[in-house]
Motif scaffolding. Structure first.
Motif, short mmCIF file in Angstrom:
data_model
loop_
_atom_site.label_atom_id
_atom_site.label_comp_id
_atom_site.label_asym_id
_atom_site.label_seq_id
_atom_site.Cartn_x
_atom_site.Cartn_y
_atom_site.Cartn_z
N ARG A 1 -33.15 17.52 -3.21
CA ARG A 1 -34.31 17.71 -2.01
C ARG A 1 -34.66 16.33 -1.60
O ARG A 1 -34.95 16.35 -0.46
N ALA A 2 -34.54 15.29 -2.41
CA ALA A 2 -34.66 13.96 -1.79
C ALA A 2 -33.69 13.52 -0.78
O ALA A 2 -33.82 13.06 0.28
N ALA A 3 -32.51 14.01 -1.11
CA ALA A 3 -31.33 13.70 -0.56
C ALA A 3 -31.28 14.35 0.83
O ALA A 3 -31.04 13.85 2.02
N LEU A 4 -31.77 15.64 0.71
CA LEU A 4 -31.82 16.65 1.91
C LEU A 4 -32.92 15.92 3.02
O LEU A 4 -32.58 15.77 4.21
N ASP A 5 -33.76 15.47 2.54
CA ASP A 5 -34.90 14.78 3.43
C ASP A 5 -34.59 13.65 3.95
O ASP A 5 -34.76 13.55 5.20
N HIS A 6 -33.80 12.70 3.24
CA HIS A 6 -33.48 11.42 3.73
C HIS A 6 -32.21 11.50 4.50
O HIS A 6 -32.16 11.00 5.72
N PHE A 7 -31.30 12.60 4.33
CA PHE A 7 -30.06 12.62 5.16
C PHE A 7 -30.58 13.21 6.41
O PHE A 7 -30.10 12.96 7.56
#
Length: 206
Positions: free
Chosen positions: A25-31
Motif C-alpha cells: 500500500r505504501a509503495a502504491l502511494d509513493h509510486f
C-alpha cells in the motif's frame, strides 16, 4: 513454456501478512505520486515506520516491490476481463467486450495513473514476471471464451485452439502493451479495436 501458466513472483516471509500488505500500500502511494525511479526502499520504510532491513524480510529488492505493485494494477484488469468471460452473454459478445474493455482499462491506467503505467512499461521492457502473468491470465481468458464459443456452435472448430488463442492474444497487444499505447491517440485505438475485433470474429465464424 505454457502460455497459460503463471510464474511465481520472488517472495520472502509469509504470503499473507499485514506488514506485506502495508508495504504494498505504501509503495502504491509513493509510486503513484513520485514514480518508481524516485522512490527508494528507505522511503517506504520511513512511511510505515520500520527499517529498510525489515522490508527486506518480505521483499528481496525494490524490483520485487515493483512487481507486487504491478501485479496489483494488472490484476484488477485481469479480474474485470474474467468477469466478462464468465458472463451469460454469447461468446461473440464476450470476446467483443473483452477487446473493448482491455483497451479502455489500459488507457485508464495510462491517463489516470500515469506513474503506475510507467511501472508497467518498465516491467514490460524488462520482462518482469508480473507482466508475464498478465499475459498468461489474458490467454486463459481468451481460451475460455473460444472454448465456450465452439461448444455453443458460434465458432469454427477446425483450427487448433491454442493457435487461435495465440493469434488473438497477439492482435490484442496494441491495446494493452504500455509502450504501444503511447503510439496512438485514444480515438485511433478506439477505431482500430472495432476493426480488429470484427476481423477476428469473422475468422472465427463457422
Amino acid at each position: 513454456m505454457n502460455p497459460e501458466l503463471p510464474v511465481a513472483l520472488p517472495q520472502r516471509g509469509p504470503a499473507e501478512h499485514e506488514r506485506r500488505e502495508q508495504i504494498i500500500r505504501a509503495a502504491l502511494d509513493h509510486f503513484r505520486h513520485y514514480g518508481y525511479a524516485k522512490t527508494s526502499v528507505a522511503d517506504l520504510a520511513k512511511a510505515i515506520g520500520v527499517s529498510s532491513a525489515y522490508i527486506y524480510k518480505f521483499f528481496e529488492s525494490k524490483q520485487a516491490i515493483g512487481e507486487a505493485v504491478c501485479t496489483h494494477s494488472l490484476g484488477q484488469i485481469d479480474r474485470s476481463l474474467m468477469e466478462i468471460a464468465n458472463s451469460d452473454q454469447s461468446a461473440t459478445a464476450r470476446l467483443r467486450e473483452i477487446f473493448q474493455s482491455l483497451m479502455e482499462k489500459s488507457l485508464e491506467l495510462f491517463f489516470e495513473e500515469r506513474k503506475l503505467h510507467d511501472i508497467a512499461a518498465i516491467a514490460s521492457a524488462n520482462r518482469w514476471n508480473s507482466t508475464n502473468n498478465h499475459r498468461a491470465a489474458l490467454y486463459s481468458i481468451i481460451k475460455k471464451v473460444i472454448a465456450d464459443g465452439r461448444q455453443l456452435g458460434e465458432f469454427e472448430r477446425k483450427t487448433p485452439i491454442d493457435e487461435v488463442c495465440m493469434a488473438i492474444a497477439s492482435v490484442m497487444t496494441p491495446f494493452s502493451h504500455p509502450l504501444m499505447l503511447e503510439q496512438k491517440t485514444p480515438e485511433q485505438l478506439a477505431e482500430r479495436v472495432v476493426v480488429i475485433t470484427n476481423l477476428v470474429l469473422r475468422s472465427l465464424a463457422i
